[in-house]
Motif scaffolding. Structure first.
Motif, short mmCIF file in Angstrom:
data_model
loop_
_atom_site.label_atom_id
_atom_site.label_comp_id
_atom_site.label_asym_id
_atom_site.label_seq_id
_atom_site.Cartn_x
_atom_site.Cartn_y
_atom_site.Cartn_z
N ARG A 94 0.85 -1.19 0.00
CA ARG A 94 0.00 0.00 0.00
C ARG A 94 0.88 1.24 0.00
NH1 ARG A 94 0.38 2.11 5.03
NH2 ARG A 94 0.75 0.68 6.76
N SER A 95 0.32 2.35 -0.43
CA SER A 95 1.06 3.61 -0.44
C SER A 95 1.18 4.14 0.99
CB SER A 95 0.35 4.65 -1.29
OG SER A 95 0.36 4.26 -2.63
N ASP A 96 2.33 4.72 1.27
CA ASP A 96 2.57 5.37 2.55
C ASP A 96 1.68 6.61 2.62
OD1 ASP A 96 3.53 6.70 4.79
OD2 ASP A 96 5.63 6.35 4.32
N GLU A 97 0.90 6.76 3.69
CA GLU A 97 0.00 7.91 3.81
C GLU A 97 0.75 9.22 3.94
OE1 GLU A 97 -2.82 7.10 6.91
OE2 GLU A 97 -3.40 5.20 6.00
N VAL A 98 1.96 9.18 4.49
CA VAL A 98 2.76 10.39 4.67
C VAL A 98 3.49 10.76 3.39
CG1 VAL A 98 4.68 11.41 5.98
CG2 VAL A 98 3.04 9.90 7.12
N ASP A 99 4.02 9.79 2.69
CA ASP A 99 4.77 10.01 1.46
C ASP A 99 4.27 9.01 0.42
OD1 ASP A 99 6.59 10.24 -0.62
OD2 ASP A 99 8.37 10.10 0.66
N ARG A 100 3.40 9.46 -0.46
CA ARG A 100 2.75 8.58 -1.44
C ARG A 100 3.74 7.91 -2.40
NH1 ARG A 100 -2.08 7.03 0.09
NH2 ARG A 100 -3.38 8.73 0.77
N ARG A 101 4.98 8.38 -2.46
CA ARG A 101 5.98 7.76 -3.34
C ARG A 101 6.52 6.46 -2.75
NH1 ARG A 101 9.90 12.66 -3.39
NH2 ARG A 101 9.13 12.53 -1.28
N ARG A 102 6.35 6.30 -1.45
CA ARG A 102 6.86 5.09 -0.78
C ARG A 102 5.77 4.04 -0.69
NH1 ARG A 102 10.17 5.92 4.43
NH2 ARG A 102 8.16 5.44 5.30
N THR A 103 6.20 2.79 -0.78
CA THR A 103 5.28 1.66 -0.65
C THR A 103 5.56 0.94 0.66
OG1 THR A 103 5.16 1.39 -3.04
CG2 THR A 103 4.51 -0.50 -1.71
N ILE A 104 4.50 0.66 1.38
CA ILE A 104 4.59 -0.06 2.64
C ILE A 104 4.16 -1.51 2.38
CG2 ILE A 104 3.78 -0.22 5.03
CD1 ILE A 104 5.38 2.33 4.48
#
Length: 156
Positions: A94-104
């Motif tokens: 899923r996309s990181d809510e803080v930084d949409r460029r990062r994937t969690i």
């Protein structure tokens, strides 16, 4: 004064080796008996997957780069494993809510309970035996265990 009272509190190297030569096969045997839950048996999980999943059980969802650092492998290696396990439905991205460029990356909700039950016992056991030690004792234990593994790898 008894003889035991005059002996050093430590252990001779050869005595330590004797104890470890008995202990290590037992530990490995117990690890091998940790049966893969039935719902995960069709996924052909390799030891590298177990380390990845164990880190997610212990630390919770994290980025590919964080997983790579914890597993001491390249991010591309983790990306391949995550891709494989995501396609099989074991992991979710899923996309990181803080930084949409990062994937969690995290364990898929459908498998979270079984993976936690399977691999969580190992983390709980380590916590129980490491918690009473001082930080220095824990560092010595981890460094010694790592050096042992490095020595085995050097002899291969």
């Amino acid at each position: 004064m008894s003889t035991a009272a005059r002996e050093p509190a430590g252990m001779a190297v050869d005595e330590g080796i004797r104890h470890l030569l008995l202990l290590m096969p037992r530990v490995v045997g117990r690890a091998k008996k940790m049966r893969v839950p039935e719902e995960l048996q069709s996924f052909s999980l390799a030891p590298r997957h177990l380390s990845l999943l164990a880190n997610l059980v212990f630390e919770g969802p994290m980025t590919v780069n964080d997983l790579a650092a914890r597993l001491e492998v390249a991010p591309t290696t983790v990306s391949l494993m995550v891709g494989d396990l995501s396609r099989q439905g074991v992991l979710e991205r899923r996309s990181d809510e803080v930084d949409r460029r990062r994937t969690i990356v995290g364990i898929a909700a459908a498998h979270e309970k079984s993976v936690n039950a399977w691999l969580g016992s190992s983390a709980r056991a380590w916590r129980k035996v490491l918690a009473p030690l001082t930080p220095e004792q824990r560092r010595l234990f981890v460094d010694t265990f790592r050096a042992y593994e490095d020595q085995l790898a050097a002899e291969d």
